[in-house]
Design an enzyme around this catalytic site. Structure first.
Site, mmCIF file in Angstrom:
data_model
loop_
_atom_site.group_PDB
_atom_site.id
_atom_site.type_symbol
_atom_site.label_atom_id
_atom_site.label_comp_id
_atom_site.label_asym_id
_atom_site.label_seq_id
_atom_site.Cartn_x
_atom_site.Cartn_y
_atom_site.Cartn_z
ATOM 1 N N GLY A 175 61.789 50.765 8.985
ATOM 2 C CA GLY A 175 61.326 51.148 7.726
ATOM 3 C C GLY A 175 61.838 50.704 6.491
ATOM 4 C CD GLU B 1 61.689 51.496 17.032
ATOM 5 O OE1 GLU B 1 60.884 51.974 16.215
ATOM 6 O OE2 GLU B 1 61.833 51.753 18.301
ATOM 7 N N PRO B 2 62.953 46.655 12.921
ATOM 8 C CG PRO B 2 64.268 45.030 12.256
ATOM 9 C CD PRO B 2 64.124 46.318 13.294
ATOM 10 N N GLY B 3 60.042 45.617 10.842
ATOM 11 C CA GLY B 3 58.939 44.682 10.784
ATOM 12 C C GLY B 3 58.910 44.235 9.594
ATOM 13 N NE ARG B 4 57.112 47.697 4.425
ATOM 14 C CZ ARG B 4 55.595 48.131 4.277
ATOM 15 N NH1 ARG B 4 54.774 47.555 3.476
ATOM 16 N NH2 ARG B 4 55.222 49.250 4.994
ATOM 17 N NE ARG C 79 51.072 46.803 2.891
ATOM 18 C CZ ARG C 79 51.654 47.046 1.878
ATOM 19 N NH1 ARG C 79 51.686 46.174 0.799
ATOM 20 N NH2 ARG C 79 52.420 48.194 1.792
ATOM 21 C CE1 TYR D 145 48.675 52.543 4.376
ATOM 22 C CE2 TYR D 145 49.016 50.265 4.037
ATOM 23 C CZ TYR D 145 48.822 51.404 4.785
ATOM 24 O OH TYR D 145 48.854 51.013 6.177
ATOM 25 C CB CYS E 13 29.063 45.619 -0.191
ATOM 26 S SG CYS E 13 28.385 43.823 -0.078
ATOM 27 C CE1 TYR F 97 53.055 47.106 9.618
ATOM 28 C CE2 TYR F 97 54.593 46.995 8.234
ATOM 29 C CZ TYR F 97 54.449 47.347 9.470
ATOM 30 O OH TYR F 97 55.144 47.852 10.109
HETATM 31 N N1 LLP Z 1 59.073 51.623 14.402
HETATM 32 C C1 LLP Z 1 58.101 52.600 14.339
HETATM 33 C C2 LLP Z 1 57.975 53.708 15.362
HETATM 34 C C3 LLP Z 1 57.035 52.488 13.372
HETATM 35 O O1 LLP Z 1 56.176 53.264 13.575
HETATM 36 C C4 LLP Z 1 56.963 51.350 12.575
HETATM 37 C C5 LLP Z 1 56.062 51.316 11.626
HETATM 38 C C6 LLP Z 1 58.143 50.467 12.438
HETATM 39 C C7 LLP Z 1 59.062 50.467 13.497
HETATM 40 C C8 LLP Z 1 58.285 49.187 11.646
HETATM 41 O O2 LLP Z 1 58.443 49.650 10.302
HETATM 42 P P1 LLP Z 1 58.702 48.743 9.048
HETATM 43 O O3 LLP Z 1 60.074 48.171 9.533
HETATM 44 O O4 LLP Z 1 57.654 47.646 9.237
HETATM 45 O O5 LLP Z 1 58.715 49.494 7.767
HETATM 46 N N2 LLP Z 1 50.610 49.258 7.366
HETATM 47 C C9 LLP Z 1 51.602 49.822 6.453
HETATM 48 C C10 LLP Z 1 52.746 50.102 7.374
HETATM 49 C C11 LLP Z 1 52.748 51.046 8.717
HETATM 50 C C12 LLP Z 1 53.938 51.295 9.428
HETATM 51 C C13 LLP Z 1 53.522 51.814 10.712
HETATM 52 N N3 LLP Z 1 54.886 51.951 11.675
HETATM 53 C C14 LLP Z 1 51.648 49.103 5.202
HETATM 54 O O6 LLP Z 1 51.062 48.059 5.221
HETATM 55 O O7 LLP Z 1 52.514 49.680 4.457
#
Ligand code: LLP
Length: 417
Positions: free
Chosen positions: A239, A273-276, A312, A316, A343, A371
């Site tokens: 997050g 659980e970092p992604g972004r 995105r 969003y 289109c 993403y």
């Molecule tokens: N853990 C869980 C359970 C999640 O649902 C998510 C993201 C993460 C970790 C990773 O979160 P992050 O660190 O990346 O914020 N498509 C959207 C974002 C969707 C996130 C879904 N869950 C966007 O492009 O902003």
């Protein structure tokens, strides 16, 4: 975007000109920086110092196996949400013992495979999932390690599509039911409760809701301990937001440090659980202007990337910076909507951007490593684009551009009689 910078008015990825990448691999394409990716992962890892932890990279943010492999080489763990993501992590050399499995809809086959490879933990999101997991584990003669995902009913104050910690959201188990459920779990013979998990949303820039959720989780864990239920870990999800425009998210270091501070002297491993925050600023979408369409009302730069490549902005209304690959004089800036060929009027990458443009110019959409490709589709029968990673002065193609043949190779005509 430290690893994407101008040198003599030309935009580079590390030591390579983006214009050279476009010449070699054509556009549109995603370009990533290995140094940026690894630096972000190390920033998380170093901030923990000696505190026991697992960084489980959220595969959904960018699931290219070369990216997963680079993270696996750093000993990263992974947060997965599907069988597809599980197989990707395994194919990339990820350690099953460092995988956590999130998501509200785990199917039987997905659970069986995850038990078979021996993942670290299932993040369970409902009472009915607990029952299914217990039954399958029994059939497989296994004990499933689980964490209960709590829904704390806290507003993450982010875009409502990516907010996950409110009662209105499908995620997790209501905090007030958690205690009773943990006692139920103890009676389920093929489940082993080892943790509590919580993830309130994505692109968090104000951490006070996150802090609130930590307080709530720690209170629950304390009650569990008092009632004789001892856990191994607490998972605080992902997050952490990044800066796309003028957001001021805390640094990775400050974020982790504040987490560690709250857990000082407590005997739990911390999982995140970092992604972004690991991949967003490690990638750009490179695109070329096909046409400049000037109307009495508006100017459009029609580029060869579209909403199917980067969803995105359409989904969003997200703002991502758009930079010219070749920096020209800034005396003649004109407002443009940067749009694709799809289109739909939702097909834009940016609106009202002040730029000095010519047809044929290259543009980059910044902070597109998270993403971006992972949410791309074939809408309008557009082949998905190539992915490239730059490592200092070396360039690696890590996903070939799809061809038009692959678009319909799984489709079949019905017989003509
Ligand atoms: N853990 C869980 C359970 C999640 O649902 C998510 C993201 C993460 C970790 C990773 O979160 P992050 O660190 O990346 O914020 N498509 C959207 C974002 C969707 C996130 C879904 N869950 C966007 O492009 O902003």
């Amino acid at each position: 975007m430290k690893y994407f910078s101008y040198q003599h008015n030309e935009l580079y990825a590390e030591e390579v000109k983006l214009s050279d990448i476009a010449a070699q691999f054509e556009t549109p394409c995603y370009v990533y920086s290995r140094a940026a990716l690894e630096e972000n992962w190390h920033a998380f890892n170093n901030a923990f110092e000696n505190a026991p932890h697992k960084i489980c990279y959220a595969v959904k943010a960018n699931s290219n196996i070369a990216i997963l492999n680079l993270l696996a080489r750093l000993n990263s763990g992974f947060d997965i949400v599907s069988l597809g993501e599980l197989e990707r992590v395994l194919a990339a050399g990820g350690d099953p013992k460092k995988i956590v499995f999130s998501g509200v809809g785990k199917k039987t086959q997905e659970i069986i495979r995850a038990l078979e490879v021996g993942i670290y933990c299932f993040n369970v999101e409902s009472d009915v999932e607990l029952e299914r997991l217990n039954t399958i584990a029994k059939q497989q003669n296994k004990v499933a390690p689980i964490a209960l995902r709590i829904n704390p009913n806290i507003d993450a104050r982010t875009h409502h599509y990516i907010s996950t910690g409110l009662k209105d959201n499908k995620f997790g188990i209501a905090a007030e039911n958690a205690l009773a459920l943990c006692h139920e779990i103890k009676k389920m013979t093929h489940l082993n409760l080892i943790g509590i998990a919580c993830h309130i949303g994505s692109q968090l820039t104000d951490l006070s809701p996150f802090q609130e959720s930590i307080t709530l989780v720690l209170e629950l864990v304390k009650q569990l301990t008092e009632q004789g239920i001892q856990l191994k870990h607490i998972n605080f999800g992902g997050g952490l937001g990044v800066r796309y425009q003028d957001e001021q998210p805390p640094s990775i270091n400050d974020y982790v440090k504040s987490l560690c501070q709250r857990l000082q002297h407590l005997p739990y491993e911390i999982i995140i659980e970092p992604g972004r925050a690991i991949v967003a600023n490690a990638g750009v979408l490179l695109t070329r202007i096909e046409y400049l369409k000037h109307t009495a009302h508006k100017n459009f730069a029609i580029v060869d990337a579209a909403m199917n490549d980067l969803m995105r902005p359409a989904l969003y209304d997200a703002w991502q910076n758009i930079l010219p690959v070749e920096l020209k004089n800034t005396h003649t800036l004109v407002p443009y909507d940067i749009v694709g060929p799809v289109c739909e009027s939702a097909d834009f990458l940016g609106k009202n951007r002040l730029l000095n443009l010519h047809a044929g110019d290259l543009l980059t959409v910044c902070s597109a490593g998270a993403y971006g490709f992972s949410m791309s589709s074939n809408y309008n029968s557009r082949p998905r684009v190539a992915e490239i990673i730059v490592d200092k002065n070396k360039v690696h193609l890590i996903r070939e551009r799809e061809t038009t043949e692959t678009l319909f190779s799984n489709e079949k005509l019905i017989p003509s009689f």
